[in-house]
Design an enzyme around this catalytic site. Structure first.
Site, PDB file in Angstrom:
ATOM      1  N   GLU A  82     -46.809  25.262  46.403  1.00 32.96           N
ATOM      2  CA  GLU A  82     -46.777  26.436  45.537  1.00 32.96           C
ATOM      3  C   GLU A  82     -47.762  27.507  45.997  1.00 32.96           C
ATOM      4  OE1 GLU A  82     -46.041  22.874  42.681  1.00 32.96           O
ATOM      5  OE2 GLU A  82     -47.041  23.276  44.590  1.00 32.96           O
ATOM      6  N   ARG A  87     -49.047  32.648  48.924  1.00 32.47           N
ATOM      7  CA  ARG A  87     -49.828  33.357  49.934  1.00 32.47           C
ATOM      8  C   ARG A  87     -48.915  33.988  50.984  1.00 32.47           C
ATOM      9  NH1 ARG A  87     -55.175  32.463  49.318  1.00 32.47           N
ATOM     10  NH2 ARG A  87     -55.661  33.317  51.379  1.00 32.47           N
ATOM     11  N   CYS A 277     -51.804  23.456  40.253  1.00 30.33           N
ATOM     12  CA  CYS A 277     -50.729  24.449  40.382  1.00 30.33           C
ATOM     13  C   CYS A 277     -50.245  24.923  39.016  1.00 30.33           C
ATOM     14  CB  CYS A 277     -49.575  23.875  41.203  1.00 30.33           C
ATOM     15  SG  CYS A 277     -49.988  23.635  42.947  1.00 30.33           S
ATOM     16  N   LYS A 280     -52.648  27.662  38.101  1.00 27.55           N
ATOM     17  CA  LYS A 280     -52.471  28.876  38.899  1.00 27.55           C
ATOM     18  C   LYS A 280     -51.212  29.636  38.476  1.00 27.55           C
ATOM     19  CE  LYS A 280     -55.258  27.369  42.788  1.00 27.55           C
ATOM     20  NZ  LYS A 280     -55.387  27.126  44.238  1.00 27.55           N
ATOM     21  N   ARG A 283     -52.036  31.460  35.334  1.00 26.38           N
ATOM     22  CA  ARG A 283     -52.863  32.628  35.651  1.00 26.38           C
ATOM     23  C   ARG A 283     -52.008  33.774  36.173  1.00 26.38           C
ATOM     24  NH1 ARG A 283     -57.815  32.553  40.121  1.00 26.38           N
ATOM     25  NH2 ARG A 283     -57.578  34.695  40.807  1.00 26.38           N
ATOM     26  N   LYS A 411     -57.600  33.450  54.051  1.00 29.47           N
ATOM     27  CA  LYS A 411     -58.223  34.614  53.410  1.00 29.47           C
ATOM     28  C   LYS A 411     -58.564  35.698  54.423  1.00 29.47           C
ATOM     29  CE  LYS A 411     -60.454  32.554  49.297  1.00 29.47           C
ATOM     30  NZ  LYS A 411     -60.111  31.137  49.482  1.00 29.47           N
ATOM     31  N   LYS A 446     -62.462  42.923  46.735  1.00 28.90           N
ATOM     32  CA  LYS A 446     -61.941  42.271  45.527  1.00 28.90           C
ATOM     33  C   LYS A 446     -62.609  42.845  44.275  1.00 28.90           C
ATOM     34  CE  LYS A 446     -61.470  37.774  45.425  1.00 28.90           C
ATOM     35  NZ  LYS A 446     -60.072  37.485  45.074  1.00 28.90           N
TER      36      LYS A 446
END
Length: 478
Positions: A82, A87, A277, A280, A283, A411, A446
């Site tokens: 997931e 990503r 997951c 997330k 969220r 990242k 961010k």
């Protein structure tokens, strides 16, 4: 729904997986994996047809432990399918935004206000996962003893649990060993990695461990009491309650787990920092799935219109509790954000490489989770990215820590893609949040996404106060 069916979406994702090269896929009859994908749906102006296209696909079952995390942003902390799929979708969206900003045309975005973009009319995204997400959504009633665990983990005695490690030749690759060979042949890095790499299929091998532990604490009844009534049982998740909050009661049957709480994916030897997951996905229903960086460029957050789950142990009640109910009371969100619960659907089609399907094909009686993770997304250059233990699959030990070893969805790589997007944007078209600011690190960019950070603060305060905060020292790369 209307323009698609759950089975149609599942089949589209399975067919797309089948068309990918063999590299990183599970060995039939010996390994299994989970699959997730993001499907872009484009409805025609007259609403008579809808184009459905996979724009990101991921497979994977593992995470890394805390000590294996990198301050350079060059390691994938969470390689559950997931997370990989999401990503990859961010990577796809960054390319689409770059095309839009450069005037090359985008099939996704159109210009909105000054310095911002929005989805083209008729464009939406839905999320597919071949199995119930690990964590709270996997705590469901057990209908039959033969059902596979919703979030299957691996055990310490799994003869092939160490996969994609550094072999004697120096390459990271998958291999299967005989149980008796395992402790004799592991090179130094492999021994260290045992405690750093999480077993997880999020959770399933640890699920089996927990089922076993409960049987020790609550042994089977004596034959004389074999007729005693047995209460209902539940599928268990290997994901652990977050530190600082209530713990699982660990009572027999339905009383084993606490429901509705945040959970971290299980680690072997040391804890991980990766939330489940289920957490997330919940969220993303508030903050969107685009992340903080892309919020700079967007008029509003991007939400999944639906979550479709493949054929597996499933409870609509548990899915609704995990993905919808927990965030339903969040209010006061900044402009561009709202609580946007996805439509929840299940397909009748099972993923051919699921744990249950693979068990039927097993010739040696035991199967293991595949150690590799696959990321594919609809981008022009290098759409396929196969990793193991957070690094590119197949890299030599010598290359670890270099650019060659980085995943394209790590990242730092996504950050570099974002900086390329910013560089390609004309000065007068830059988002206001990026103008006239001396931003250098990933953390800086961010934090500069003020509306996203405000929404995240409200979500934490109102729904998830125990959500662990990111270690700033792991986000200061540039």
């Amino acid at each position: 729904m209307g323009m698609w069916t759950p089975d149609e979406i599942a089949l589209l994702c399975y067919d797309h997986f089948n068309a990918l090269p063999k590299r990183g896929k599970p060995d039939p009859g010996r390994e299994w994996t989970l699959l997730a994908a993001v499907v872009e749906v484009t409805v025609s102006p007259c609403h008579s047809t809808a184009k459905k296209e996979v724009v990101s696909l991921g497979t994977g079952t593992k995470c890394i432990g805390r000590s294996a995390m990198s301050s350079k942003g060059d390691v994938l902390n969470d390689s559950h399918a997931e997370v990989i799929a999401r990503r990859g979708c961010v990577r796809y969206l960054m390319e689409q935004l770059r095309r839009a900003a450069c005037g090359e045309g985008s099939s996704v975005f159109t210009h909105a206000d000054e310095g911002s973009w929005r989805l083209l009319p008729g464009v939406s995204f839905l999320f597919f996962t071949s199995h119930t997400p690990c964590g709270d959504a996997s705590i469901i009633p057990m209908m039959t003893d033969s059902q596979s665990q919703p979030c299957p983990p691996i055990t310490r005695d799994d003869p092939s649990e160490v996969t994609n490690q550094v072999a004697e030749g120096g390459a990271l690759k998958r291999r299967n060993e005989e149980p008796g060979e395992r402790t004799k042949k592991l090179p130094r890095l492999e021994v260290e990695t045992l405690d750093k790499v999480e077993s997880g299929v999020g959770c399933a091998d640890s699920e089996r461990r927990e089922q076993r532990d409960v049987s020790m604490v609550n042994p089977l009844p004596h034959p004389a009491s074999a007729e005693a009534p047995v209460g209902p049982d539940i599928h268990r998740t290997g994901a652990k309650c977050v530190p600082g909050g209530p713990a699982d009661p660990l009572q027999p049957g339905a009383g084993y787990h606490l429901t509705g709480g945040l959970r971290v994916k299980p680690g072997r030897g040391e804890p991980t920092l990766s939330l489940s997951c289920s957490d997330k996905l919940a969220r993303w229903a508030v903050l969107g799935f685009q992340g903080a960086l892309l919020t700079h460029y967007l008029q509003g957050a991007l939400y999944f219109s639906a979550v479709v789950v493949g054929s597996c142990p499933y409870s609509s009640e548990a899915m609704h509790r995990a993905l919808v109910t927990r965030c339903s009371m969040v209010t006061g969100l900044p402009e561009g954000f709202s609580f946007r619960p996805p439509e929840l659907q299940q397909s009748s089609l099972e993923f051919p490489h699921s744990q249950a399907k693979s068990s039927h094909l097993a010739t040696q009686g035991h199967i293991s989770p595949c150690g590799a993770a696959i990321s594919w997304c609809l981008v022009q250059d290098q759409p396929l990215d196969v990793t193991a233990n957070g690094y590119k699959h197949g890299v030599t030990k010598k290359a670890l820590g270099t650019v060659k070893a980085r995943s394209l969805i790590s990242k730092v790589e996504l950050f570099h893609s974002f900086l390329a997007l910013q560089a390609a944007t004309q000065l007068l078209q830059l988002p206001p949040t990026l103008r006239g600011k001396e931003l250098q690190t990933y953390w800086d960019y961010k934090e500069a996404a003020g509306s996203y950070q405000d929404a995240w603060h409200l979500l934490r305060c109102q729904a998830f106060p125990l959500w662990p905060r990111s270690d700033r020292n792991l986000l200061m790369f540039n």
